[in-house]
Structures are given as structure tokens and as C-alpha cells.
Write a protein that holds these residues in place. Structure first.
Motif, PDB file in Angstrom:
ATOM      1  N   ARG A 144       1.392  -6.075   3.458  1.00 13.55           N
ATOM      2  CA  ARG A 144       0.473  -7.481   2.891  1.00 13.55           C
ATOM      3  C   ARG A 144       0.964  -8.567   3.367  1.00 13.55           C
ATOM      4  O   ARG A 144       0.344 -10.216   2.884  1.00 13.55           O
ATOM      5  CB  ARG A 144       0.445  -7.257   1.415  1.00 13.55           C
ATOM      6  N   SER A 192      -9.827  -1.374  -0.490  1.00 13.29           N
ATOM      7  CA  SER A 192     -10.148   0.017  -1.701  1.00 13.29           C
ATOM      8  C   SER A 192     -11.007  -0.271  -2.910  1.00 13.29           C
ATOM      9  O   SER A 192     -11.571   0.335  -3.650  1.00 13.29           O
ATOM     10  CB  SER A 192      -8.773   0.950  -2.592  1.00 13.29           C
ATOM     11  N   ASP A 199      -4.117   4.055   3.217  1.00 10.93           N
ATOM     12  CA  ASP A 199      -2.867   3.829   2.665  1.00 10.93           C
ATOM     13  C   ASP A 199      -1.634   3.880   3.074  1.00 10.93           C
ATOM     14  O   ASP A 199      -1.038   2.571   3.525  1.00 10.93           O
ATOM     15  CB  ASP A 199      -2.579   3.640   0.975  1.00 10.93           C
ATOM     16  N   ASP A 252      -5.895  -1.821   3.144  1.00  7.87           N
ATOM     17  CA  ASP A 252      -6.870  -1.431   3.336  1.00  7.87           C
ATOM     18  C   ASP A 252      -8.000  -1.647   1.618  1.00  7.87           C
ATOM     19  O   ASP A 252      -7.136  -2.723   0.905  1.00  7.87           O
ATOM     20  CB  ASP A 252      -6.735  -0.195   3.027  1.00  7.87           C
ATOM     21  N   ASP A 299       0.531  -0.944  -0.038  1.00 11.30           N
ATOM     22  CA  ASP A 299       0.034   0.080  -0.160  1.00 11.30           C
ATOM     23  C   ASP A 299       1.138   1.192  -0.341  1.00 11.30           C
ATOM     24  O   ASP A 299       0.345   2.599  -0.729  1.00 11.30           O
ATOM     25  CB  ASP A 299      -0.887   0.138   0.708  1.00 11.30           C
TER      26      ASP A 299
HETATM   27 MG   LIG Z   1      -4.193   0.598  -0.698  1.00 12.90          MG
END
Ligand SMILES: [Mg+2]
Ligand SMILES: Nc1ncnc2c1ncn2[C@@H]1O[C@H](COP(=O)(O)OP(=O)(O)OP(=O)(O)O)[C@@H](O)[C@H]1O
Ligand SMILES: Cc1ncc(C[n+]2csc(CCOP(=O)(O)O)c2C)c(N)n1
Length: 343
Positions: A158, A237, A84, A235, A39
């Protein structure tokens, strides 16, 4: 021959294109701890890590000025960027804001966008430190870059999810998508008959989720207080399906989520019913909820078990199992990422 080759961008899609254009990018600085692929990028700045991210909002793609109030647009441009930063378990510090405006915009209109930008900067405690201003021939563009900071031992990628971890969500999903459906419907009604005023009173919550999302920096504060560092985070999105697949790919794991455990607010559920959309669809594939999807070690579960603001939606297992959903009827269906299609 190959000089004449033309590949359409939609053949690769957004993620395929990013992979292609970034695959031979070299890292030459020791301070670049993590480049493309999360992110935010991670930069060693001494005692802490600095995280950096950028996201733009384009008229017609990310917003429609016929229903997006300008203050909200300014606020959202900052919020989606701060989100982010939160996804790296970091807190934001600075933003730069670049705008491209058409001659349609008055100074007062731009003032309104900046009212929203400044309100968001105040709310998330970030300093507006620069930007760029230019003209545009086809629509408004707002491009924001953001920095944040996190202690080195608290950075979350991640890629850290591991077998046995619990999949968590910081809030309900699908509202932003359903809010957009309501706004698009009311726009159509208005266009076909300008005498008709849009009816939005009953949809305040979901419309608010679309027009004025919040970045969950509060969750980052809470996790620090409880003493939890998630094993991975992203996140939302693009929709939970797409984000789970990013975590699985980056971490080399599989995941199972329970349809029944997906947090869908009653007001989102009611809108789904009205639009005859299965309530699982907007949460999985809608996007723009800007909640945090994260995994925690089972050991940490007892620290958050009773936290009403964290939803436990599934677990992580081996890569071979893939990403899948256990439906309410106990069927197992593979998760496919039908997030927002830019191309
Ligand atoms: Mg993101
Ligand atoms: N044109 C590009 N050039 C270099 N890196 C890119 C480019 N586009 C995206 N990236 C990088 O690819 C990774 C994935 O980008 P993506 O936009 O999917 O993530 P994101 O910012 O979390 O998503 P969103 O834009 O929905 O907030 C990020 O590390 C991003 O910096
Ligand atoms: C007018 C209008 N049309 C469509 C949408 C939906 N939308 C746009 S971008 C996006 C995903 C994130 O994009 P990115 O990856 O670029 O951050 C979604 C779900 C909207 N909000 N407004």
C-alpha cells in the motif's frame, strides 16, 4: 483508578483498535519482511515472497442466510481472501478453512458451503490444505487463511504510491452495495407478507456483485503480461474512499479523484436512482466490490492507456493536499472514509 477504566470499542473504531492492539508487536524473524499493515503479510521463503492473509465471514455481519445461498457463501469466503493476495500483486496457492456451525445446519447444508468453497478453489487454482471445525452458539462463522506467492521484485505494498502516479481501478464499483440494498428491501417485503415472492430478476448484476464477488487474479496475470508492477495496490473491501485513504496514509501522499471518472455500471446507477441514493456514494463508501485500486507510474501509462478494463480515476500528489474528490460541478471536497462500520 485506571484499573476501572472502560473504553468502548466504538470510540476507537476498527482501525483505531487494530492500531492499538498491534502497536507494540515485535518482529523477531528475518524472514518476516512485512508484518501488520497491508492486505497480507510478506514472508521471505527463499527465491520468492510468500504472502499470507486471513479474513472471516460472520452470519449477521457479513451475510444473511435468508438471502445468501450456501454455495455462494462458500465461494465468497474464498474469493475475499484471494482478493487480499491479489492486492499484493501475488497469486494464491493454499487456503485453510475453519467453520463454526450451529445445530441448525444439516450435513447437506455444510456440503453446499463446501461445494462453493471447492468451486472457488478450482477457479483460483488454490489448494485447500486444512482448517478447523467447531460448534457455535450464535451463528455461522467461516474463517479462511490464504497464502500466495510473488517474485521478490514484483511485490506491491500500500505504501509505494508517489507524486505523479495515476490512480487506477480494475472494474466498476458500488454494485455490491446496491445489490445488498435490493436484497434487504426484498427481505423486508417478504417478512411483512410471505405471499410476496422476492423480485430479483431485474437486479441480477448488482445482486451477483454482492452474493458472488470475484477476486481479480485475472488482473494480476494481465499486469504481468503487460509488464507493469503497480507502485501501490489495495483491494476494495471497504469502499474506494477508505482504500484511497489507506494508500495515502501508508505512502505519505495525497490524492485527487474525479467523480466523473468513477466507474459505476449503468445497472448500479439505475438502482441508485430507484433508491434515491447519489450514485457516487455506494462506490466511495459501500465496499465489497473486491476490485483492485492501484497506482502506476506515469511512464507505464502508455502500456495500459487503451486497456478497456482499467479505469483511470485520478492521480497522486503531495501529502499536504490530502485525499479529495473533484466533483462533476468542479468543486473540491475532502474524501472521508465512511467505510463499513464494524463498531
Ligand atoms: Mg484488503
Ligand atoms: N486482530 C488483529 N491482530 C493483528 N493484526 C490484525 C488484526 N486485525 C487486523 N490486523 C491486520 O491489520 C491490517 C489491516 O487489516 P484489515 O482487516 O483492515 O485489512 P484487509 O484484510 O485488507 O481488510 P478486509 O478485512 O476488509 O479484507 C492487516 O495487516 C491485518 O493483518
Ligand atoms: C447482512 C449483511 N450486512 C452488511 C453487509 C455489508 N458489509 C459487511 S462487512 C463489510 C465490509 C468488509 O468487512 P471486513 O472488513 O470485515 O472484511 C460490508 C460492506 C453485508 N454484506 N451483509
Amino acid at each position: 483508578m485506571s484499573e476501572n477504566k472502560r473504553t468502548e470499542v466504538d470510540q476507537l473504531g476498527e482501525f483505531g483498535l487494530i492500531e492499538r492492539i498491534t502497536k507494540d508487536v515485535e518482529i523477531n524473524h528475518k524472514s518476516t519482511v512485512k508484518g501488520i499493515g497491508d492486505d497480507a503479510a510478506v514472508i521471505d521463503c527463499g527465491d520468492d515472497y510468500m504472502v499470507v492473509s486471513t479474513d472471516m465471514l460472520l452470519e449477521g455481519i457479513h451475510f444473511d442466510l435468508s438471502f445468501m445461498p450456501l454455495q455462494h457463501l462458500g465461494y465468497k469466503a474464498i474469493a475475499v481472501n484471494v482478493s487480499d493476495i491479489a492486492a499484493m500483486n501475488a497469486l494464491p496457492e493454499q487456503v485453510t478453512v475453519s467453520i463454526a456451525i450451529t445445530n441448525r445446519f444439516s450435513v447437506e447444508a455444510i456440503d453446499m458451503i463446501y461445494q462453493g468453497i471447492k468451486a472457488a478453489c478450482k477457479n483460483y487454482n488454490v489448494d485447500l490444505v486444512g482448517g478447523d471445525t467447531t460448534s457455535s452458539r450464535s451463528g455461522l462463522v467461516i474463517s479462511v487463511s490464504v497464502t500466495g506467492r510473488v517474485a521478490k521484485d514484483k511485490i506491491v505494498y500500500r505504501s509505494g504510491a508517489k507524486k505523479g502516479d495515476i490512480l487506477c481501478l480494475s472494474g466498476d464499483i458500488g454494485g455490491a452495495y446496491m445489490g445488498l440494498q435490493v436484497l434487504l428491501r426484498e427481505k423486508k417485503v417478504y417478512e411483512s407478507n410471505p405471499e410476496m415472492q422476492p423480485k430479483l430478476d431485474d437486479y441480477e448484476y448488482i445482486v451477483g456483485r454482492q452474493l458472488r464477488p470475484e477476486a481479480r487474479t485475472d488482473v494480476i496475470h494481465d499486469l504481468r503480461e503487460i509488464g507493469i508492477v503497480p507502485t501501490s495496490m489495495i483491494d476494495v473491501s471497504d469502499g474506494v474512499a477508505s482504500e484511497i485513504m489507506h494508500i495515502c496514509k501508508a505512502s505519505g501522499v495525497g490524492a485527487a479523484i474525479y467523480e466523473q471518472k468513477l466507474p459505476v455500471d449503468q445497472r448500479t446507477f439505475d438502482a441508485c436512482h430507484e433508491f434515491k441514493i447519489p450514485s457516487v456514494t455506494p462506490g466511495l463508501n459501500g465496499g465489497e466490490d473486491y476490485e483492485l485500486l492501484f497506482t502506476i507510474d506515469q511512464e507505464d501509462f502508455k502500456k495500459v492507456e487503451k486497456n478497456p478494463n482499467i479505469y483511470f480515476i485520478g492521480y497522486i500528489d503531495e501529502a499536504e493536499s490530502g485525499a479529495r474528490m473533484v466533483t462533476v460541478g468542479d468543486q473540491i471536497v475532502p474524501i472521508s472514509a465512511q467505510g463499513f462500520k464494524h463498531f
